[in-house]
Design a protein around this motif. Structure first.
Motif, mmCIF file in Angstrom:
data_model
loop_
_atom_site.group_PDB
_atom_site.id
_atom_site.type_symbol
_atom_site.label_atom_id
_atom_site.label_comp_id
_atom_site.label_asym_id
_atom_site.label_seq_id
_atom_site.Cartn_x
_atom_site.Cartn_y
_atom_site.Cartn_z
ATOM 1 N N ASP A 1 -7.397 7.241 -2.294
ATOM 2 C CA ASP A 1 -6.452 6.464 -1.501
ATOM 3 C C ASP A 1 -7.027 5.122 -1.087
ATOM 4 O O ASP A 1 -6.312 4.146 -0.988
ATOM 5 C CB ASP A 1 -6.036 7.246 -0.259
ATOM 6 C CG ASP A 1 -5.050 8.345 -0.585
ATOM 7 O OD1 ASP A 1 -4.424 8.253 -1.659
ATOM 8 O OD2 ASP A 1 -4.913 9.278 0.208
ATOM 9 N N ASP B 1 0.835 -1.196 0.000
ATOM 10 C CA ASP B 1 0.000 0.000 0.000
ATOM 11 C C ASP B 1 0.877 1.256 0.000
ATOM 12 O O ASP B 1 0.617 2.201 -0.739
ATOM 13 C CB ASP B 1 -0.923 -0.016 1.217
ATOM 14 C CG ASP B 1 -1.891 1.140 1.204
ATOM 15 O OD1 ASP B 1 -2.503 1.393 0.150
ATOM 16 O OD2 ASP B 1 -2.031 1.797 2.250
ATOM 17 N N ASN C 1 -2.663 10.981 -7.954
ATOM 18 C CA ASN C 1 -3.396 11.069 -6.693
ATOM 19 C C ASN C 1 -4.681 11.886 -6.809
ATOM 20 O O ASN C 1 -5.542 11.777 -5.960
ATOM 21 C CB ASN C 1 -2.508 11.612 -5.585
ATOM 22 C CG ASN C 1 -1.970 12.993 -5.894
ATOM 23 O OD1 ASN C 1 -2.032 13.423 -7.030
ATOM 24 N ND2 ASN C 1 -1.438 13.651 -4.894
ATOM 25 N N ARG D 1 1.004 4.053 -2.997
ATOM 26 C CA ARG D 1 0.762 5.488 -2.760
ATOM 27 C C ARG D 1 1.928 6.339 -3.261
ATOM 28 O O ARG D 1 1.723 7.386 -3.855
ATOM 29 C CB ARG D 1 0.512 5.746 -1.278
ATOM 30 C CG ARG D 1 -0.816 5.243 -0.802
ATOM 31 C CD ARG D 1 -0.918 5.437 0.693
ATOM 32 N NE ARG D 1 -1.983 4.643 1.240
ATOM 33 C CZ ARG D 1 -3.121 5.156 1.686
ATOM 34 N NH1 ARG D 1 -3.296 6.452 1.688
ATOM 35 N NH2 ARG D 1 -4.053 4.374 2.160
ATOM 36 N N ARG E 1 1.747 6.407 -7.053
ATOM 37 C CA ARG E 1 0.672 7.290 -7.524
ATOM 38 C C ARG E 1 1.066 8.751 -7.379
ATOM 39 O O ARG E 1 0.776 9.552 -8.248
ATOM 40 C CB ARG E 1 -0.607 7.036 -6.737
ATOM 41 C CG ARG E 1 -1.364 5.867 -7.247
ATOM 42 C CD ARG E 1 -2.753 5.926 -6.698
ATOM 43 N NE ARG E 1 -2.958 4.761 -5.863
ATOM 44 C CZ ARG E 1 -3.812 4.692 -4.880
ATOM 45 N NH1 ARG E 1 -4.527 5.724 -4.552
ATOM 46 N NH2 ARG E 1 -3.958 3.599 -4.198
ATOM 47 N N ARG E 2 1.706 9.110 -6.250
ATOM 48 C CA ARG E 2 2.141 10.492 -6.061
ATOM 49 C C ARG E 2 3.172 10.878 -7.105
ATOM 50 O O ARG E 2 3.146 11.971 -7.656
ATOM 51 C CB ARG E 2 2.724 10.676 -4.658
ATOM 52 C CG ARG E 2 1.826 11.477 -3.785
ATOM 53 C CD ARG E 2 2.471 11.745 -2.467
ATOM 54 N NE ARG E 2 1.808 10.879 -1.494
ATOM 55 C CZ ARG E 2 2.396 10.150 -0.592
ATOM 56 N NH1 ARG E 2 3.702 10.167 -0.490
ATOM 57 N NH2 ARG E 2 1.714 9.404 0.231
#
Length: 87
Positions: A85, A67, A80, A71, A74-75
């Motif tokens: 999320d 996870d 994002n 994240r 994605r950032r």
């Protein structure tokens, strides 16, 4: 009188423990696997030893790491804004 600090501290401790499970399990697998104890994977088949159990436990606890990596990806990809999320 609860001002919310207890919930946040419990949540942060749970987060730390979630990330700690995988490395601890992998370290235990290495310790057991490289030792000459009767519980090591050298005793019989690799899949029946304690080292294999610790490796499987480490794999089951990979979710927080995956996870976190998702994240970060994605950032970095600028995604994002379009993907929430939580799935």
């Amino acid at each position: 009188m609860n001002n919310g600090h207890e919930g946040r501290s419990a949540s942060s401790v749970a987060g730390i423990l979630a990330f700690a499970a995988t490395p601890v399990c992998i370290m235990m697998a290495l310790v057991i696997g490289l030792s000459d104890s009767p519980h090591s994977m050298h005793d019989s088949s690799w899949w029946t030893g304690m080292a294999a159990m610790y490796v499987l436990m480490g794999m089951l606890h990979l979710a927080p790491w995956l996870d976190w990596l998702l994240r970060r990806w994605r950032r970095g990809a600028g995604m994002n804004q379009s993907i929430p999320d939580e799935f």
